[in-house]
Each structure stands twice: as C-alpha cells, then as structure tokens.
Write an enzyme that holds these catalytic residues in place. Structure first.
Site, short mmCIF file in Angstrom:
data_model
loop_
_atom_site.label_atom_id
_atom_site.label_comp_id
_atom_site.label_asym_id
_atom_site.label_seq_id
_atom_site.Cartn_x
_atom_site.Cartn_y
_atom_site.Cartn_z
N ASP A 78 0.83 -1.21 0.00
CA ASP A 78 0.00 0.00 0.00
C ASP A 78 0.86 1.25 0.00
OD1 ASP A 78 0.78 -0.72 2.69
OD2 ASP A 78 -0.61 0.79 3.43
N GLU A 145 0.34 -1.09 5.64
CA GLU A 145 1.46 -0.61 6.46
C GLU A 145 1.27 0.86 6.81
OE1 GLU A 145 5.44 1.21 7.27
OE2 GLU A 145 3.98 1.69 5.71
#
Length: 486
Positions: A78, A145
């Site tokens: 991400d 994350e």
C-alpha cells in the site's frame, strides 16, 4: 512504450511502472495483491494470499546455495495517496501519472508510491531473474502498512523459516536501519452540540505548508496546519464572537497536514475586524516559520449571509481547546542516541461530521512506556472534554541489535562496492520489522532502500541512479549471503 522504458535496472523499473498503474492506497490493495499473486503463479512459485491480501512467495535457492539459511525480502503493497488541488485523477480508481525529470521519477501532482513500490518492484525483479545467485527466499508483501501495519499484524508466519530479513522500505541510500520506533493511531471523538445562527459566512484557509512524513520530518521544525488553525481560532475568539460551523484538515495521520480549514458565522459588522486579525496572524506565523516553512498562506473569504447550525459556544471552546492544547510534535529526545527523536505525535486529521468532531494522531515512540504515557495524556484530555477515544494499529518498536550479522554483511558489502562507509542507524519512523521480531523471535533484520524524498506528499520523488545502485547492492548481498550469515 512505458514512461520508464530504458531506465536501469530495467526489470525494477518495469515492475514499478506496472505497480504504478494499479490504484493501491491503504484499504484499496486487492488489485495489487492479486497482481503479485498472479505473478508468482505464472512462474510456478509457491504463493499464498491471505484475507488481508498479504502475499507470501517462496523461491528455492539457486544452484550451490541450498545449505545457506533462508532470507526474507519484505516490502509493503500500500501507499499514502495525497494530491495537489490541481490534480484531477481519482486515486482510488486511477493509476499514478509518472514523470521522469532531472534524474528522478515523480508523479504529476500526486504522491508517487515509491514508498514502498520501489521495494516491491526490486523484490519482483529478483524473483523474475533465474540468473541471480541467492539462498532460499521468502518474499513477503504486506498490506495497510501506512494505516497502522494491519497487514503485518494479521500475517500468519507459522510457515516462514527465514533466519534473516532484508526489509526494503527505507529512503536513504547507504543508511542501513537496525531499529525503529513503535506507534499507534489514536482517534478522539467529541459529540456535537449545535444551535441555529445566522450571519455572514466566512471561510478560513491555512495552506501552502511543506508537511512531510510524521516520523522522518517531525524534527524539522515544520508547523502543523491543524495546530495553526487552533491558534487562529483562539485569536479570533479573543476579539470577535462567532459561530463555528466546521473544522477540517489533513489527509493521513502519518503525514504532517499541509492545509486546515474552518467555516464560521459572524456578524456582518465584524468582517473588517476578522480580515485584520487573519492578516496579522498570517504575518506573525510567516515570521515565526520563515526558515522552516516559508510559504504559509492564511486567508479569509467571505461568502453570503446564511442561516445554519453552528456549534454551541461551549462546544466551540472544546474544539479550540483540543486543537490548541493537545500535545503535538516532539515529546522527548533520546538520551542514548544523540539527535534521535524518542517520542512524538502528529495531529494528522481533523474532521467535522453531522454529530461529531474527530481528531486523529499518529503516536510514535522507541520506548514503550512513553507511548503509553502519550496515550494516557490523550485519553485524559478527551474524557475531560466529554469525548470518546479509540486506538488502532498499535505496533511495537524494533530494538537495536548491536550483534546483527546481516547489518555487518551490508556494511562490509557496501564498503567493497562503493568505497565508503555505510551508516547503521535507528529511526523515529515505524517499520514492520518490530512486528516480525515479535512474531519470529531471533529473526536478524536490516532495512534499506534508495534515496527518496518528500514521501507522503505530492513532491515525492525517487533517484533513478540510487535505485540502480541499491538493486546491484542487493544482488551482491544475495550472492555473498551464505558465506556470512550461516
């Protein structure tokens, strides 16, 4: 023709461009996870994808490396999606518009996603090249994350055998990270209290701030737009009666907010006084931050006469109190490592909804007890003001290991390749290594990556030449791993 065709290393930039075509902001990662899963299946590699869209890929050792310990390459899928007002793309549906300029890759008025798309691309390039010498590899791509490391928290590590981990989520070539802060996302919610009011509607805008990563740039002296808004509203409140309609600012808890806004209702006769206060405040703020953040703009725009709900005066006071008094920025500096921020927090998001006003912080600390102290401060403050508080994505710090063999290997190989000393450091930003250390006791870890700048902002850029050097360095580490990390 791709935008990055011809750049070296070709496979790394090929995969980075493929990733850039896939929207992959936090909580929008299924497509990129599916891409990596299909990549592995098409090459006959073991792969598993879990419910959080984490991806684990395994590749057997190349000839002659079967006796070496298993090495994990790890990166996150991400990215932080932020954009300038002039950007017209929808980052939930559209890919990144890449731009190559002056030795760097950046995006067209959006964040680039080199954090951590470059790390993912380097790992894919390794997996896709059967000429590379390497030990048994476990490649782990995690999700969310940037939203509290939720993918790594949920990851099942029971089938992972790695003794060493090379994390590919750093942004400073030649600086190898061997420890990081832990963190948590904190949200305070105040219940709304309103009354009807009528008068002149005005909008306050604080814009033009530099912002930056709330871990890496928290020590740069840059102001927080949400905190500045609290200062401005307090200054106005001392001189003019008004009704507060809304406050808003920031996009991500882990990015220092670059804009903050408020809508007010006031008596038409107070308009000139409002302009005077705002202009004086803007001059004062620009003077205070003339070095750290020289382009701050503070503006007031008058609309028409309006009748609408506004916060009650006590409610406005609680909101201003939270913006102005809640702790923000550096809280403590390390006494063991001079110059290292030990604990901090960033008021990254402020939102007004129909029935609430919410405030979200990213809290970081390399000392667990100090993280708890900051959580306690925010809890007491929130409950004192009659609100509710919640915590999400609480992740541990990664303690420094002075005897790390993989750090020693990286330092030695870097000196051989480039003729200069590498730096072994700990940082205030958070990395998933702390979670891997907790899940896989004894795992020896280091984090590295190429030069990237202004991550989590529309100015994010990555050095092309640094990517090339870092990838060649990774190949040398893989080649010599078995003789050093037995």
């Amino acid at each position: 023709m791709g935008k990055l065709d011809g750049l070296k290393p070709e496979k790394v930039f090929y995969y980075f461009e493929q990733l850039s075509r896939i929207p992959r902001g936090s909580y929008n990662v299924k497509a990129v996870s599916d891409y990596c899963t299909a990549f592995a299946k098409s090459r006959g590699l073991y792969v598993r994808q879990d419910e959080e869209y984490n991806v684990v890929i395994k590749k057997p050792a190349s000839s002659g490396y079967g006796s070496a310990k298993t090495l994990m390459l790890q990166a996150h899928l991400d990215m932080v999606c932020v954009q300038d007002p002039q950007s017209t793309i929808d980052m939930t549906r559209d890919g990144i518009e890449l731009v190559v300029e002056d030795g760097f890759i950046h995006a067209d008025h959006t964040s680039l996603g080199a954090d951590d798309g470059i790390g993912v691309a380097m790992a894919l390039a390794v997996l896709d090249d059967d000429t590379i010498a390497h030990p048994d590899l476990e490649v782990v791509f995690t999700t969310e994350e940037e939203a509290g490391m939720e993918g790594a928290m949920a990851l099942d590590t029971s089938d992972l055998r790695a003794s060493y981990l090379l994390n590919l989520d750093s942004e400073n070539e030649g600086h190898f990270l061997a420890g990081c802060a832990g963190g948590v996302r904190v949200t305070s919610v105040l219940p709304m209290e309103t009354e009807q009011a009528q008068g002149l509607e005005v909008k306050l805008d604080i814009t033009g701030l530099i912002g930056g990563h709330s871990g890496d740039e928290i020590d740069k002296g840059r102001p927080n737009a949400n905190v500045l808004l609290g200062r401005l509203l307090l200054q106005i409140r001392k001189n003019i009666s008004f009704g507060l309609v809304s406050v808003s600012g920031g996009e991500k808890d882990n990015a220092i907010p670059v804009e903050s806004h408020a809508v007010l209702i006031l008596r038409e006769g107070d308009a000139d006084k409002m302009v005077e206060i705002v202009n004086e405040f803007g001059s004062r703020i620009r003077s205070e931050f003339h070095k750290a953040d020289p382009s701050i703009r503070v503006c007031v725009t008058a609309g028409g006469m309006a009748a609408c709900p506004v916060m009650t005066d006590p409610m406005s006071g609680r909101v201003i109190f939270m913006l102005f008094e809640a702790p923000c920025g550096i809280q403590t500096m390390s006494m063991d490592l001079p110059g290292l921020v030990e604990s901090s927090l960033n008021l990254g998001i402020v939102r007004t909804e129909d029935d609430t006003v919410s405030f979200t912080w990213s809290v970081r600390s390399s000392v667990a007890s100090l993280k708890e102290m900051i959580k306690d401060k925010l809890t007491l403050l929130t409950r004192y003001l009659g609100g509710e508080i919640s915590f999400r994505g609480d992740y541990p710090q990664w303690p420094y290991n002075p005897d790390s063999r993989i750090c020693a290997l990286c330092k030695e190989e870097y000196k051989k390749m480039f003729g200069k000393e590498a730096y072994i450091e700990t940082i205030h930003a958070g990395l998933e290594c702390g979670l891997f250390a907790e899940k896989m006791p004894g795992l020896d870890m280091v984090s590295m990556g190429p030069d990237a700048y202004d991550i989590h902002t529309p100015r994010e850029r990555v050095s092309i030449s640094s990517v090339d050097r870092c990838y060649r360095f990774i190949l040398e580490v893989l080649k010599n791993f078995g003789s050093y990390c037995d």
